[in-house]
Motif scaffolding. Structure first.
Motif, PDB file in Angstrom:
ATOM      1  N   ILE A 271       0.867  -1.058   0.072  1.00  0.00           N
ATOM      2  CA  ILE A 271      -0.012   0.150   0.119  1.00  0.00           C
ATOM      3  C   ILE A 271       0.896   1.143   0.032  1.00  0.00           C
ATOM      4  CG2 ILE A 271      -1.775   1.276   1.204  1.00  0.00           C
ATOM      5  CD1 ILE A 271      -2.587  -1.279   2.553  1.00  0.00           C
ATOM      6  N   LEU A 272       0.580   2.210  -0.832  1.00  0.00           N
ATOM      7  CA  LEU A 272       1.497   3.470  -1.246  1.00  0.00           C
ATOM      8  C   LEU A 272       1.580   3.940   0.289  1.00  0.00           C
ATOM      9  CD1 LEU A 272       1.082   4.772  -4.598  1.00  0.00           C
ATOM     10  CD2 LEU A 272       3.264   3.745  -3.640  1.00  0.00           C
ATOM     11  N   THR A 273       2.775   4.585   0.612  1.00  0.00           N
ATOM     12  CA  THR A 273       2.862   5.328   1.788  1.00  0.00           C
ATOM     13  C   THR A 273       3.182   6.611   1.364  1.00  0.00           C
ATOM     14  OG1 THR A 273       5.194   4.368   1.653  1.00  0.00           O
ATOM     15  CG2 THR A 273       3.951   3.627   3.212  1.00  0.00           C
TER      16      THR A 273
ATOM     17  N   ARG B 197       4.619   7.695  -2.354  1.00  0.00           N
ATOM     18  CA  ARG B 197       3.586   8.413  -3.194  1.00  0.00           C
ATOM     19  C   ARG B 197       4.022   9.577  -3.777  1.00  0.00           C
ATOM     20  NH1 ARG B 197      -0.233   9.165   0.028  1.00  0.00           N
ATOM     21  NH2 ARG B 197      -1.095   7.052  -0.173  1.00  0.00           N
ATOM     22  N   THR B 198       4.352  10.660  -2.884  1.00  0.00           N
ATOM     23  CA  THR B 198       5.015  11.999  -3.299  1.00  0.00           C
ATOM     24  C   THR B 198       6.037  11.804  -4.500  1.00  0.00           C
ATOM     25  OG1 THR B 198       4.111  12.891  -1.404  1.00  0.00           O
ATOM     26  CG2 THR B 198       5.877  14.302  -2.575  1.00  0.00           C
ATOM     27  N   LEU B 199       6.850  10.990  -4.250  1.00  0.00           N
ATOM     28  CA  LEU B 199       8.360  10.958  -5.182  1.00  0.00           C
ATOM     29  C   LEU B 199       7.699  10.431  -6.304  1.00  0.00           C
ATOM     30  CD1 LEU B 199      10.687   9.338  -2.579  1.00  0.00           C
ATOM     31  CD2 LEU B 199      10.849  11.610  -3.644  1.00  0.00           C
ATOM     32  N   ILE B 200       6.905   9.518  -6.616  1.00  0.00           N
ATOM     33  CA  ILE B 200       6.190   8.909  -7.647  1.00  0.00           C
ATOM     34  C   ILE B 200       5.455   9.995  -8.497  1.00  0.00           C
ATOM     35  CG2 ILE B 200       4.617   7.309  -8.973  1.00  0.00           C
ATOM     36  CD1 ILE B 200       5.563   5.386  -6.536  1.00  0.00           C
ATOM     37  N   VAL B 201       4.650  10.755  -7.906  1.00  0.00           N
ATOM     38  CA  VAL B 201       3.932  11.680  -8.306  1.00  0.00           C
ATOM     39  C   VAL B 201       4.880  12.861  -9.081  1.00  0.00           C
ATOM     40  CG1 VAL B 201       2.211  13.755  -8.017  1.00  0.00           C
ATOM     41  CG2 VAL B 201       1.941  11.477  -7.071  1.00  0.00           C
ATOM     42  N   LEU B 202       5.930  13.286  -8.170  1.00  0.00           N
ATOM     43  CA  LEU B 202       6.938  14.411  -8.835  1.00  0.00           C
ATOM     44  C   LEU B 202       7.411  13.764  -9.910  1.00  0.00           C
ATOM     45  CD1 LEU B 202       8.572  15.504  -5.637  1.00  0.00           C
ATOM     46  CD2 LEU B 202       7.079  16.901  -6.884  1.00  0.00           C
TER      47      LEU B 202
ATOM     48  N   GLY C 131      10.087  -0.120  -9.269  1.00  0.00           N
ATOM     49  CA  GLY C 131      11.249  -0.484  -7.939  1.00  0.00           C
ATOM     50  C   GLY C 131      10.774   0.277  -6.837  1.00  0.00           C
ATOM     51  N   LEU C 132      10.733   1.695  -6.766  1.00  0.00           N
ATOM     52  CA  LEU C 132      10.215   2.403  -5.713  1.00  0.00           C
ATOM     53  C   LEU C 132       8.563   2.024  -5.156  1.00  0.00           C
ATOM     54  CD1 LEU C 132      11.010   4.807  -3.811  1.00  0.00           C
ATOM     55  CD2 LEU C 132       9.977   6.166  -5.555  1.00  0.00           C
ATOM     56  N   PHE C 133       7.813   1.793  -5.971  1.00  0.00           N
ATOM     57  CA  PHE C 133       6.512   1.309  -5.600  1.00  0.00           C
ATOM     58  C   PHE C 133       6.567   0.106  -4.818  1.00  0.00           C
ATOM     59  CE2 PHE C 133       2.832  -1.322  -6.503  1.00  0.00           C
ATOM     60  CZ  PHE C 133       1.808  -0.263  -6.112  1.00  0.00           C
ATOM     61  N   PHE C 134       7.308  -1.012  -5.396  1.00  0.00           N
ATOM     62  CA  PHE C 134       7.263  -2.240  -4.593  1.00  0.00           C
ATOM     63  C   PHE C 134       8.159  -2.326  -3.418  1.00  0.00           C
ATOM     64  CE2 PHE C 134       5.459  -3.740  -8.854  1.00  0.00           C
ATOM     65  CZ  PHE C 134       4.461  -4.499  -8.370  1.00  0.00           C
ATOM     66  N   ILE C 135       9.270  -1.659  -3.323  1.00  0.00           N
ATOM     67  CA  ILE C 135       9.992  -1.846  -2.201  1.00  0.00           C
ATOM     68  C   ILE C 135      10.072  -0.529  -1.120  1.00  0.00           C
ATOM     69  CG2 ILE C 135      12.493  -2.083  -1.764  1.00  0.00           C
ATOM     70  CD1 ILE C 135      12.744  -3.471  -4.286  1.00  0.00           C
ATOM     71  N   GLY C 136       9.906   0.526  -1.701  1.00  0.00           N
ATOM     72  CA  GLY C 136       9.689   1.930  -0.910  1.00  0.00           C
ATOM     73  C   GLY C 136       8.801   1.766   0.367  1.00  0.00           C
TER      74      GLY C 136
ATOM     75  N   GLU D   9       8.351   8.345   7.875  1.00  0.00           N
ATOM     76  CA  GLU D   9       8.632   9.114   6.606  1.00  0.00           C
ATOM     77  C   GLU D   9       9.848  10.018   6.526  1.00  0.00           C
ATOM     78  OE1 GLU D   9       5.175  11.716   6.547  1.00  0.00           O
ATOM     79  OE2 GLU D   9       3.636  10.117   6.855  1.00  0.00           O
ATOM     80  N   LYS D  10      10.189  10.869   7.569  1.00  0.00           N
ATOM     81  CA  LYS D  10      11.396  11.839   7.684  1.00  0.00           C
ATOM     82  C   LYS D  10      12.598  11.023   7.178  1.00  0.00           C
ATOM     83  CE  LYS D  10       9.634  15.228  10.492  1.00  0.00           C
ATOM     84  NZ  LYS D  10       9.635  16.030  11.661  1.00  0.00           N
ATOM     85  N   ARG D  11      12.828   9.686   8.099  1.00  0.00           N
ATOM     86  CA  ARG D  11      14.027   8.843   7.799  1.00  0.00           C
ATOM     87  C   ARG D  11      14.111   8.280   6.566  1.00  0.00           C
ATOM     88  NH1 ARG D  11      17.454   5.670  12.361  1.00  0.00           N
ATOM     89  NH2 ARG D  11      17.621   7.848  12.938  1.00  0.00           N
TER      90      ARG D  11
END
Length: 263
Positions: free
Chosen positions: A5-7, A11-16, A72-77, A86-88
């Protein structure tokens, strides 16, 4: 591993990344301008700007380039974001991307140092016979596209032409940018392999589960081999990928793991 489930940060990184690519895709001029401003140039390039160490992570060359990184970011991030918060996670992602860019430029320093010195030496003492040897040694696959514009239409190059071509070829090499989120994504993958080493992943289209720690090791070996034995036409920044993985390893060792296994 089930679909995550997108965190929020992922989500923000993918959208950008997607938004930037949509703007790039509007027309060729926008694409060139965005790459020219935000791509990461070698530090001796006239186009280099320190902010590019961050901005290059949000620019991609094609839809395939974008999709492979974002998958890759979607499945592992999300796993790492939930683990760290979130911050770390954001700090980790940005540091691995910046570190990947720095290591890549460090490798390029050794690649470019001899070219820069040889170009300067040739410009001081030009000679057409030496020019042939210069091209054979440093441009065995042909001159950079921009430099070919300085070849006279007759095809006959004089000494003055050779100096201009040598200088423009060097400028074209130094002004070739690195773009993409791959370094940061490989860092995320390495972090996942260190924190959740026994989680089994399945590589599409091969339906064979493999533990994360082995998958990361295989990727690292492949990138190292591909970087050392680079084939003509390969424009993938393999050492940037390795840089992201190395920075991930260092960060996690510094932060310390709070648990060893995850099933």
């Amino acid at each position: 591993m089930r679909t995550p489930i997108l965190t929020p940060i992922v989500r923000t990184l993918i959208v950008l990344n997607v938004v930037v690519f949509i703007v790039q895709s509007i027309n060729h001029q926008y694409d060139n301008q965005i790459i020219s401003l935000f791509g990461l140039y070698y530090f001796e390039s006239e186009k280099f700007n320190p902010i590019q160490l961050v901005s290059y992570m949000f620019v991609h060359s094609s839809s395939r380039h974008l999709i492979s990184n974002m998958l890759g970011l979607f499945f592992i991030g999300p796993m790492l974001e939930r683990f760290w918060g979130e911050k770390r996670f954001l700090v980790f992602y940005m540091l691995t991307g910046i570190g990947a860019g720095l290591l890549y430029m460090g490798v390029k320093y050794f690649d470019y140092a001899s070219l820069i010195d040889a170009t300067k030496a040739y410009v001081l003492h030009p000679d057409l016979e030496m020019f042939k040897k210069f091209l054979a040694e440093f441009y065995p696959n042909g001159l950079p596209g921009m430099a070919t514009e300085y070849i006279p239409s007759s095809g006959r190059i004089n000494v003055q032409d050779s100096v201009i071509i040598a200088e423009e070829s060097l400028r074209a090499v130094l002004n070739t940018p690195t773009i993409g989120a791959s370094g940061a994504v490989f860092g995320v993958m390495a972090g996942f392999g260190m924190l959740f080493p026994n989680t089994e992943l399945t590589l599409f289209p091969i339906p064979i589960p493999i533990k994360a720690k082995y998958l990361v090791a295989l990727y690292a070996l492949f990138e190292y081999y591909s970087g050392i034995h680079k084939t003509p036409g390969d424009n993938i920044a393999h050492f940037a990928h390795l840089g992201g993985m190395l920075i991930a390893f260092i960060i996690i060792k510094i932060w310390g793991k709070s648990r060893n296994n995850f099933y």
